[in-house]
Design a protein around this motif. Structure first.
Motif, PDB file in Angstrom:
ATOM      1  N   SER A 392       0.818  -1.214   0.000  1.00  0.00           N
ATOM      2  CA  SER A 392       0.000   0.000   0.000  1.00  0.00           C
ATOM      3  C   SER A 392       0.850   1.261   0.000  1.00  0.00           C
ATOM      4  N   THR A 393       2.057   1.150   0.530  1.00  0.00           N
ATOM      5  CA  THR A 393       2.963   2.300   0.540  1.00  0.00           C
ATOM      6  C   THR A 393       3.323   2.722  -0.880  1.00  0.00           C
ATOM      7  N   VAL A 394       3.445   1.737  -1.786  1.00  0.00           N
ATOM      8  CA  VAL A 394       3.746   2.041  -3.189  1.00  0.00           C
ATOM      9  C   VAL A 394       2.650   2.933  -3.768  1.00  0.00           C
ATOM     10  N   ALA A 395       1.385   2.587  -3.491  1.00  0.00           N
ATOM     11  CA  ALA A 395       0.253   3.370  -3.990  1.00  0.00           C
ATOM     12  C   ALA A 395       0.232   4.761  -3.364  1.00  0.00           C
ATOM     13  N   ALA A 396       0.505   4.840  -2.063  1.00  0.00           N
ATOM     14  CA  ALA A 396       0.486   6.132  -1.369  1.00  0.00           C
ATOM     15  C   ALA A 396       1.570   7.063  -1.896  1.00  0.00           C
ATOM     16  N   LEU A 397       2.757   6.497  -2.213  1.00  0.00           N
ATOM     17  CA  LEU A 397       3.855   7.327  -2.734  1.00  0.00           C
ATOM     18  C   LEU A 397       3.570   7.785  -4.156  1.00  0.00           C
ATOM     19  N   LEU A 398       2.956   6.919  -4.966  1.00  0.00           N
ATOM     20  CA  LEU A 398       2.644   7.299  -6.347  1.00  0.00           C
ATOM     21  C   LEU A 398       1.594   8.403  -6.377  1.00  0.00           C
ATOM     22  N   SER A 399       0.624   8.353  -5.456  1.00  0.00           N
ATOM     23  CA  SER A 399      -0.399   9.401  -5.362  1.00  0.00           C
ATOM     24  C   SER A 399       0.119  10.619  -4.608  1.00  0.00           C
ATOM     25  N   ARG A 400       1.321  10.520  -4.124  1.00  0.00           N
ATOM     26  CA  ARG A 400       2.003  11.564  -3.369  1.00  0.00           C
ATOM     27  C   ARG A 400       1.243  11.974  -2.118  1.00  0.00           C
ATOM     28  N   LEU A 401       0.692  10.950  -1.453  1.00  0.00           N
ATOM     29  CA  LEU A 401       0.154  11.175  -0.120  1.00  0.00           C
ATOM     30  C   LEU A 401       1.297  11.295   0.869  1.00  0.00           C
ATOM     31  N   TYR A 402       2.434  10.719   0.520  1.00  0.00           N
ATOM     32  CA  TYR A 402       3.693  10.884   1.230  1.00  0.00           C
ATOM     33  C   TYR A 402       4.776  11.153   0.196  1.00  0.00           C
ATOM     34  N   ASP A 403       5.897  11.688   0.661  1.00  0.00           N
ATOM     35  CA  ASP A 403       7.068  11.852  -0.201  1.00  0.00           C
ATOM     36  C   ASP A 403       8.119  10.817   0.172  1.00  0.00           C
ATOM     37  N   VAL A 404       8.883  10.393  -0.827  1.00  0.00           N
ATOM     38  CA  VAL A 404       9.903   9.364  -0.602  1.00  0.00           C
ATOM     39  C   VAL A 404      10.947   9.892   0.377  1.00  0.00           C
ATOM     40  N   SER A 405      11.524   8.965   1.152  1.00  0.00           N
ATOM     41  CA  SER A 405      12.633   9.337   2.036  1.00  0.00           C
ATOM     42  C   SER A 405      13.923   9.475   1.251  1.00  0.00           C
ATOM     43  N   SER A 406      14.089   8.614   0.246  1.00  0.00           N
ATOM     44  CA  SER A 406      15.235   8.722  -0.665  1.00  0.00           C
ATOM     45  C   SER A 406      14.842   8.111  -1.999  1.00  0.00           C
ATOM     46  N   GLY A 407      15.610   8.449  -3.033  1.00  0.00           N
ATOM     47  CA  GLY A 407      15.265   7.994  -4.370  1.00  0.00           C
ATOM     48  C   GLY A 407      14.285   8.950  -5.026  1.00  0.00           C
ATOM     49  N   SER A 408      13.626   8.514  -6.080  1.00  0.00           N
ATOM     50  CA  SER A 408      12.672   9.375  -6.779  1.00  0.00           C
ATOM     51  C   SER A 408      11.616   8.547  -7.494  1.00  0.00           C
ATOM     52  N   ILE A 409      10.472   9.179  -7.717  1.00  0.00           N
ATOM     53  CA  ILE A 409       9.385   8.592  -8.513  1.00  0.00           C
ATOM     54  C   ILE A 409       9.119   9.547  -9.666  1.00  0.00           C
ATOM     55  N   VAL A 411       6.953  10.319 -13.324  1.00  0.00           N
ATOM     56  CA  VAL A 411       5.837  10.044 -14.212  1.00  0.00           C
ATOM     57  C   VAL A 411       6.107  10.760 -15.528  1.00  0.00           C
ATOM     58  N   ASP A 412       6.201   9.983 -16.596  1.00  0.00           N
ATOM     59  CA  ASP A 412       6.536  10.535 -17.919  1.00  0.00           C
ATOM     60  C   ASP A 412       7.830  11.343 -17.870  1.00  0.00           C
ATOM     61  N   GLY A 413       8.788  10.852 -17.085  1.00  0.00           N
ATOM     62  CA  GLY A 413      10.099  11.480 -17.012  1.00  0.00           C
ATOM     63  C   GLY A 413      10.187  12.679 -16.084  1.00  0.00           C
ATOM     64  N   VAL A 414       9.091  13.045 -15.427  1.00  0.00           N
ATOM     65  CA  VAL A 414       9.074  14.198 -14.524  1.00  0.00           C
ATOM     66  C   VAL A 414       8.898  13.713 -13.090  1.00  0.00           C
ATOM     67  N   ASP A 415       9.748  14.198 -12.180  1.00  0.00           N
ATOM     68  CA  ASP A 415       9.641  13.842 -10.768  1.00  0.00           C
ATOM     69  C   ASP A 415       8.281  14.302 -10.248  1.00  0.00           C
ATOM     70  N   VAL A 416       7.590  13.412  -9.533  1.00  0.00           N
ATOM     71  CA  VAL A 416       6.248  13.756  -9.044  1.00  0.00           C
ATOM     72  C   VAL A 416       6.286  14.960  -8.097  1.00  0.00           C
ATOM     73  N   ARG A 417       7.454  15.219  -7.492  1.00  0.00           N
ATOM     74  CA  ARG A 417       7.560  16.370  -6.594  1.00  0.00           C
ATOM     75  C   ARG A 417       7.556  17.692  -7.356  1.00  0.00           C
ATOM     76  N   ASP A 418       7.734  17.636  -8.679  1.00  0.00           N
ATOM     77  CA  ASP A 418       7.681  18.844  -9.504  1.00  0.00           C
ATOM     78  C   ASP A 418       6.299  19.073 -10.104  1.00  0.00           C
ATOM     79  N   LEU A 419       5.442  18.063 -10.016  1.00  0.00           N
ATOM     80  CA  LEU A 419       4.111  18.173 -10.621  1.00  0.00           C
ATOM     81  C   LEU A 419       3.133  18.873  -9.677  1.00  0.00           C
ATOM     82  N   SER A 420       2.136  19.508 -10.274  1.00  0.00           N
ATOM     83  CA  SER A 420       1.039  20.079  -9.487  1.00  0.00           C
ATOM     84  C   SER A 420       0.290  18.943  -8.797  1.00  0.00           C
TER      85      SER A 420
END
Length: 594
Positions: A392-409, A411-420
């Motif tokens: 379930s943590t995988v789903a929560a991180l992809l939906s950005r309910l949490y941010d990763v502690s290390s590494g990156s996710i 989507v289409d080559g763009v870090d989810v932390r840069d997306l609206s």
């Protein structure tokens, strides 16, 4: 008062209400003071008029004295009535400005807190109970309202009255003023302590009521369990204990309240007796007139309520300060889930987890360790594993309910932390593991994620989730009202309505987090068959602990204690006889056979 400085911005926002309130407080106070002086003149006029009337007894001038006396008394009476009427009008406008201002501030503050709550991350809600969140947005805001409304209003009244009345009293007679005002501080201090006692007991009652309400809510929410275990009598005994506790505390408060007004009346009466006694002595000495005693009695009555309110408002300010400090505690917490660049992206569905590790900030539990995988656009990835593996943590991180502690996710080559955040989540259809339905109609629950839903999309989503036939059997169909948390529906029906809610969005990325755990095998197969069409050319993530739910996946990821232990197709993973996937498959197959 430092915490209450946060309220100043609201007072500034409604400054015209506040300034108008100050003006009307001043005008109403002035119109309360002037009649006292008129009463003094009237009393003196009565005394002088009676003396003159008897002085001119038997003469023609006696009737003239009587007429003059009557006209003057009538004039004074009309003046007093006119001022009383004007004061009533100004008191009305005083409350319509200051009390209305307090209600507007209360409304703004509740909206601000609620909006702020929604911006905070899930970790915040894991740390704080729902009851605590509710009390700060209801009880604490209510106490702050009492500060910006009644407390400020009565304090201004007291200040203006003292500034205007006390000098007038000293001008008439210093000794009488000192003796008259002497009981008032005792009254204020007494009210302060009695009111604190009342407020403390009121808090105990509120906590007792909250406990009893929580117990009743849980009992009715879990009525199926209660009845199936035949625990009605035990539940009633527990409710009786809670109810008796509430009753005892209410009676204790009633006893203290019974002392409240007698105490006020006693001290007010004491001040009145002192005024008449000392004033009478001064009249005998000739230093003042009987009209001055009447004037002083009016002043005492004018000062009684504001002085009484001083103890009350002091307690209100203390409680408001404590409540605002509690509110500020949450308002000062900022979300760390913010977009770095706020990019808007029309998602295609190329998802990459690059050496992702994650530790839950509130518990310190490491859920994922160095997880890397990729889902190509239009592919379906299944994540399977035992309970607590981090699925379930995988789903929560992809939906950005949490941010990763290390590494990156990405989507289409763009870090989810840069997306609206809104853009990302609007394009994701998420069916959570813990299904939650609102106490609303089935229609509104399915269309929850849409601004302008259409009937066709809703019906198709219900059919794809294999819940359409169940819904139309209800007397009211899609307009059927659900009970709390969807208690009207069975577990499987709730899951399927939740799936329909995700499908109606026609999302670019579909996430099913153990979404078929509560349905039987036949229903699962029917839903999977419908999903096969839906997931075609749509990036999908299926999270499950059941091997049967991952048949449609192009790739399967096997997690164990937050680490990827296997990754491949169903056929490839089954060939690994010592692998976790095959062990899960055989164990579940044996369970189904049994």
């Amino acid at each position: 008062m430092r915490a209450l400085s946060a309220v100043n911005k609201y007072i500034l926002r409604y400054k015209w209400h506040f300034l108008g309130g100050v003006l009307f407080v001043a005008l109403s106070t002035l119109l309360a003071i002037f009649p006292a002086q008129i009463v003094r003149y009237a009393f003196d006029l009565v005394g002088e008029g009676i003396d003159l009337y008897y002085l001119y007894e038997g003469t023609q001038a006696q009737s003239g004295v009587y007429e003059l006396f009557g006209r003057n008394v009538l004039l004074y009476g009309i003046l007093i009535l006119t001022m009383a009427l004007l004061r009533g009008i100004f008191l009305f406008f005083m409350r319509q400005t200051l009390i209305v201002m307090s209600r507007l501030i209360e409304n703004d503050q509740k909206n601000e807190i609620y909006q702020h709550y929604q911006s905070l991350p899930l970790s915040f809600y894991r740390r704080h109970s729902t009851g605590d969140l509710m009390s700060r947005i209801s009880e604490d805001v209510g106490r702050v309202r009492m500060y910006v409304g009644p407390a400020l209003m009565y304090f201004m009244q007291l200040v203006i009255l003292f500034v205007l009345i006390v000098p007038l009293m000293f001008m008439v007679n210093v000794k009488l003023t000192i003796y008259t005002l002497l009981p008032l501080p005792i009254l204020s201090v007494s009210i302060f302590y009695v009111n604190n006692l009342i407020e403390r007991k009121s808090d105990e009652i509120q906590r007792s009521l909250a406990s009893m309400t929580t117990f009743v809510q849980e009992a009715f929410s879990g009525i199926r369990v209660l009845k199936s275990f035949v625990r009605e009598e035990d539940s009633h005994r527990q409710f009786s204990v809670a109810s008796d506790n509430y009753k005892d505390k209410s009676l204790s408060l009633n006893f203290v309240n019974s002392l409240f007004f007698p105490l006020i009346l006693f001290l007010v009466g004491l001040s009145t007796i002192v005024t008449v006694w000392i004033g009478g002595q001064e009249v005998i000495r000739g230093t003042i007139t009987t009209g001055s005693i009447a004037e002083f009695l009016i002043y005492v009555n004018l000062l009684t309520w504001p002085v009484t309110a001083l103890g009350w408002t002091s307690s209100l300010v203390q409680r408001a300060q404590a409540s605002q400090a509690r509110i500020n505690e949450f308002l000062d917490q900022k979300t760390d889930i913010v977009s770095r660049q706020n990019l808007e992206l029309d998602i295609k569905g190329d998802i990459v987890f690059d050496h992702v590790s994650f530790t839950y900030p509130d518990t310190g539990i490491q859920a994922l360790r160095d997880v890397s995988f990729r889902i190509h656009p239009g592919e379906t990835l299944a994540v399977i594993g035992n309970t607590g593996a981090g699925k379930s943590t995988v789903a929560a991180l992809l939906s950005r309910l949490y941010d990763v502690s290390s590494g990156s996710i990405k989507v289409d080559g763009v870090d989810v932390r840069d997306l609206s955040l809104s853009s990302l989540r609007e394009q994701i259809g998420y069916v959570p593991q813990d299904v939650f339905l609102f106490s609303d109609s089935i229609r509104n629950n399915i269309n929850f994620g849409l601004e302008n839903p259409t009937e066709e999309r809703m019906l198709q989503a219900a059919k794809d989730a294999n819940v359409y036939e169940n819904i139309i059997r209800f007397p009211e169909g899609f307009d059927t009202k659900l009970g709390e948390r969807g208690i009207t529906l069975s577990g499987g029906q709730k899951q399927r309505v939740s799936i329909a809610r995700a499908l109606v969005k026609e999302p670019k990325i579909l996430i099913l987090d153990d979404a078929l755990s509560a349905v039987d095998t036949n229903t699962e197969n029917a839903i999977l068959s419908a999903l096969q069409r839906i997931m075609h050319n749509r990036t999908s993530l299926i999270i499950s602990h059941r091997v049967s739910s991952v048949k449609l996946a192009d790739q399967i990821l096997v997690l164990d204690d937050g680490v990827i232990v296997q990754h491949g197709t169903h056929e490839a993973l089954m060939q690994d006889t010592d692998g976790l996937y095959r062990a899960l498959y055989e164990r579940q197959l044996q369970s189904e056979e049994v």
